[in-house]
Design a protein around this motif. Structure first.
Motif, PDB file in Angstrom:
ATOM      1  N   LEU A 147       0.843  -1.188   0.000  1.00  0.00           N
ATOM      2  CA  LEU A 147       0.000   0.000   0.000  1.00  0.00           C
ATOM      3  C   LEU A 147       0.879   1.239   0.000  1.00  0.00           C
ATOM      4  O   LEU A 147       2.083   1.177   0.270  1.00  0.00           O
ATOM      5  CB  LEU A 147      -0.985   0.002   1.179  1.00  0.00           C
ATOM      6  CG  LEU A 147      -0.442  -0.132   2.618  1.00  0.00           C
ATOM      7  CD1 LEU A 147       0.160   1.166   3.129  1.00  0.00           C
ATOM      8  CD2 LEU A 147      -1.562  -0.586   3.547  1.00  0.00           C
ATOM      9  N   ILE A 154      -3.895   5.963   3.969  1.00  0.00           N
ATOM     10  CA  ILE A 154      -3.701   5.013   2.872  1.00  0.00           C
ATOM     11  C   ILE A 154      -4.272   5.628   1.609  1.00  0.00           C
ATOM     12  O   ILE A 154      -5.478   5.912   1.518  1.00  0.00           O
ATOM     13  CB  ILE A 154      -4.382   3.664   3.172  1.00  0.00           C
ATOM     14  CG1 ILE A 154      -3.777   3.028   4.432  1.00  0.00           C
ATOM     15  CG2 ILE A 154      -4.240   2.709   1.987  1.00  0.00           C
ATOM     16  CD1 ILE A 154      -4.473   1.759   4.880  1.00  0.00           C
ATOM     17  N   ALA A 157      -3.815   0.814  -2.432  1.00  0.00           N
ATOM     18  CA  ALA A 157      -3.567  -0.541  -1.922  1.00  0.00           C
ATOM     19  C   ALA A 157      -3.805  -1.530  -3.041  1.00  0.00           C
ATOM     20  O   ALA A 157      -4.629  -1.271  -3.944  1.00  0.00           O
ATOM     21  CB  ALA A 157      -4.470  -0.851  -0.726  1.00  0.00           C
TER      22      ALA A 157
END
Length: 703
Positions: A147, A154, A157
């Motif tokens: 990721l 984040i 991913a």
């Protein structure tokens, strides 16, 4: 990714015409590669490669292990080419038969993918930007969970990462922070927030970081990860690329190994190492404490193993641990020790009286029998104890003293508890010295056989002798057998010693046979330890073969303790010995577990009445009754009887009157060396010619 050249190191023992065939197959598959060749024995000196293509027997690739040790995680993957009779190399990542070369290119791409991905991720930010499409393919298609983190969240991913964290799609992870996928604290006790900040700081300053992390899936189930972070620059913005490896199985195995390092695999209890650490911890944290240790042992545990097998014995140990855990009312900690032993650690004991009370209550826990499968019997338990009593000692000494006391308790059949005393250590140390001296005595040939005559009462004819070992110690002189025989039995030296006895006695028997002693038998006592060793028949065969003594002149004496835990194999062994005309006798009859049901099944010919019943034959009615009953029993089973320890003519008269066949003891003679025995026998024959023994005249020669 397909156009990236793969460096292939082809390892073979000798130049092979298969190399061209393999290269052609890779070219046909469209693989871009660099080809190098090396001998397996010099592979460690060959430049690094993306993959090792191994074409040799595993036995010829020993240097690969050296390479693995030197390079550890940098060791390239190994693909082995198999012939029909080739064994796969144990550490090969993949193996493929030569007739399947069409799939070789795919295999090479598969095994080199992780390393090529890592190299791609470590390229400079300019190259990553220029190769955005290529990185996207690597990022999305790799099986490594990856990721991207931008601004603490984040931002991207791949599918493998979604699977790892239990998400249906990679998009489900976007916008989350690593703390959203972490418990409040890590196993070290530090907060996840604090450790995550440290990891990001290291990555930002050093460019990469590697660490282990306890994470949470979306369903909040734990997963243990190895994390590799790399700092990238995308559009002049810092981006952290993280690669995850699931270590849950590896961690469980590691924890299991750590558990077994300090716990017993059978009972699950902490073991001896844990006990030592716990006592040391007590001494460190509570300097004024007075801990005590009770060392509990199952008597004859080795015999239980031999008789019933290890599986049942292990189950018995579990039952013993459960009975201790549920039955002990005092505050304690329980540990499993080597063999059939346990240690009970008491944190504070003020007196030996308190310790004895606890020991006695512990022994009472084992009054009732254990019921397990076809096993139903009481276990005989002994306890040795030691406590600090304000002494400055360490954990090792405390446990050692308890073991010494346990050994004393196991020897005391009347009272199965013993508290350590300094004299016990002195006795133990003396026994250890004697044990080592015994080993040296076997090497230096310091032993000598003595012989005590056995005489038939009816004819007054000496029909044999019992062979008795003596130790001529270089400084102490003659060491009493009752001092060194028990040590030899405890240490296992009795087996080696008995082998020597058998050979020496059979040689002497051959000498006397050549002198005309045709109706003469020499008796040798075999210990239970010798039967446990499983070499009895082989040792007897060797002694008879080496000496040339006919087997009918040898008699084997077995104690009742040897026969107590008998097996069908032992009965078969004794039957084989008897069929070869080797005589068999039960020694010290009446002192052990005299079970008439097994006595009738044993292929023995003689019972030796123990001297403890003979010494006070006239003053002890009970002993006299035992002797008379033994003679009657033997007669009903068609067994001969011989009484040991006969010293008085009147006792010999009485034994003759009740039907005892033979006698042995100081009335005839003390045990003598071979030459002295010959002289005594000549003298006895002369006296026998001069007088004839009758019970009424109460006359016995050589008194």
């Amino acid at each position: 990714m397909d156009k990236e050249a793969i460096t292939i190191l082809f390892c073979t023992q000798e130049r092979s015409n298969q190399a061209d065939r393999i290269r052609q197959a890779l070219c046909d598959a469209g693989l871009t590669f660099n080809w190098r060749e090396s001998n397996p024995e010099i592979v460690a000196h060959t430049p690094t490669a993306d993959v090792i293509l191994l074409y040799c027997e595993p036995a010829s690739a020993s240097s690969l292990d050296n390479w693995l040790e030197a390079h550890q995680s940098n060791f390239p993957p190994v693909v082995q080419l198999l012939l029909p009779d080739t064994r796969p190399y144990p550490t090969a990542n993949a193996a493929i038969h030569l007739n399947q070369l069409g799939a070789l290119a795919t295999t090479l791409l598969y095994v080199t993918e992780p390393n090529r991905l890592k190299r791609a991720c470590e390229q400079s930010s300019l190259r990553l930007v220029a190769s955005e499409e290529r990185f996207r393919r690597l990022f999305e298609d790799t099986t490594l969970a990856s990721l991207l983190i931008t601004g603490g969240k984040i931002s991207d991913a791949n599918r493998a990462c979604a699977t790892l964290f239990g998400a249906q799609r990679p998009q489900d992870l976007l916008g989350l922070s690593l703390l959203d996928l972490s418990p409040p604290s890590q196993p070290s006790g530090q907060t996840s927030a604090g450790l995550a900040g440290e990891a990001i700081s290291v990555t930002m300053t050093q460019g990469t970081h590697r660490f282990e992390w306890e994470s949470l899936r979306l369903d909040r189930s734990p997963v243990w990860l190895r994390v590799i972070t790399t700092l990238l620059s995308v559009n002049a913005e810092p981006v952290i690329h993280a690669v995850f490896e699931d270590l849950s199985v590896e961690r469980d195995q590691r924890q299991r190994l750590e558990f077994l390092a300090y716990h017993d695999s059978i009972t699950g209890l902490p073991d001896r190492n844990a006990c030592i650490l716990r006592i040391d911890q007590m001494f460190t944290q509570q300097p004024n404490t007075q801990p005590a240790v009770l060392k509990l042992g199952v008597d004859d545990f080795k015999s239980l193993n031999n008789l019933f097998g290890y599986q049942l014995a292990d189950k018995l140990l579990v039952l013993v641990s459960q009975r201790l855990a549920s039955g002990l009312v005092c505050e304690h900690e329980l540990f499993r020790m080597p063999g059939g032993k346990f240690a009970i650690l008491l944190s504070e004991v003020q007196s030996s009286e308190t310790l004895q009370q606890i020991a006695e209550s512990t022994l009472l826990l084992f009054e009732s029998p254990f019921e397990l499968e076809d096993f139903s019997r009481r276990l005989q338990i002994s306890i040795g104890a030691s406590y600090t009593d304000s002494r400055q000692i360490n954990a090792q000494t405390l446990l050692q003293e308890a073991q010494i006391a346990l050994s004393e308790a196991q020897k005391n059949k009347a009272f199965h508890y013993s508290l350590f005393e300094p004299a016990m250590r002195a006795k133990r140390d003396n026994n250890l010295r004697l044990r080592e001296q015994l080993r040296q005595a076997l090497i230096n040939n310091e032993f000598e056989m003595y012989y005590q005559p056995q005489m038939e009462l009816r004819s007054k004819r000496v029909t044999g002798a019992e062979s008795l070992i003596r130790w001529n110690h270089p400084t102490r002189g003659l060491v009493p057998p009752n001092e060194f025989i028990p040590i030899a039995e405890e240490s296992g030296l009795i087996v080696q010693m008995t082998r020597w006895i058998l050979v020496d006695v059979c040689r002497q028997g051959r000498v006397w046979l050549e002198k005309g002693w045709e109706d003469f038998t020499l008796a040798v006592n075999l210990s239970a330890e010798h039967f446990d060793a499983g070499t009895v028949e082989a040792d007897i065969d060797h002694a008879l073969s080496e000496s040339g003594l006919p087997p009918q002149h040898l008699e084997i004496e077995l104690t009742e303790s040897t026969l107590l835990n008998r097996t069908d194999e032992l009965i078969v062994l004794l039957e084989r010995l008897r069929q070869r005309d080797i005589k068999l006798a039960i020694d010290d009859f009446g002192t052990g577990y005299s079970n008439l049901s097994y006595l009738s099944q044993l292929p023995v010919q003689k019972l030796k009445i123990d001297q403890s019943f003979i010494a006070d034959y006239f003053t002890n009615k009970g002993n006299r009754a035992v002797v008379q009953a033994t003679v009657l029993l033997a007669r009903s089973l068609k067994l001969a009887t011989i009484a040991e320890g006969v010293e008085k003519p009147l006792i010999a008269d009485s034994l003759y009157a009740i039907g005892c066949d033979s006698v042995q003891g100081y009335l005839l003679s003390k045990p003598m060396p071979a030459r002295a025995f010959e002289m005594w026998l000549e003298s006895h024959k002369a006296e026998q010619r001069m007088s004839v023994f009758t019970a009424g005249r109460r006359h016995f020669p050589n008194t």
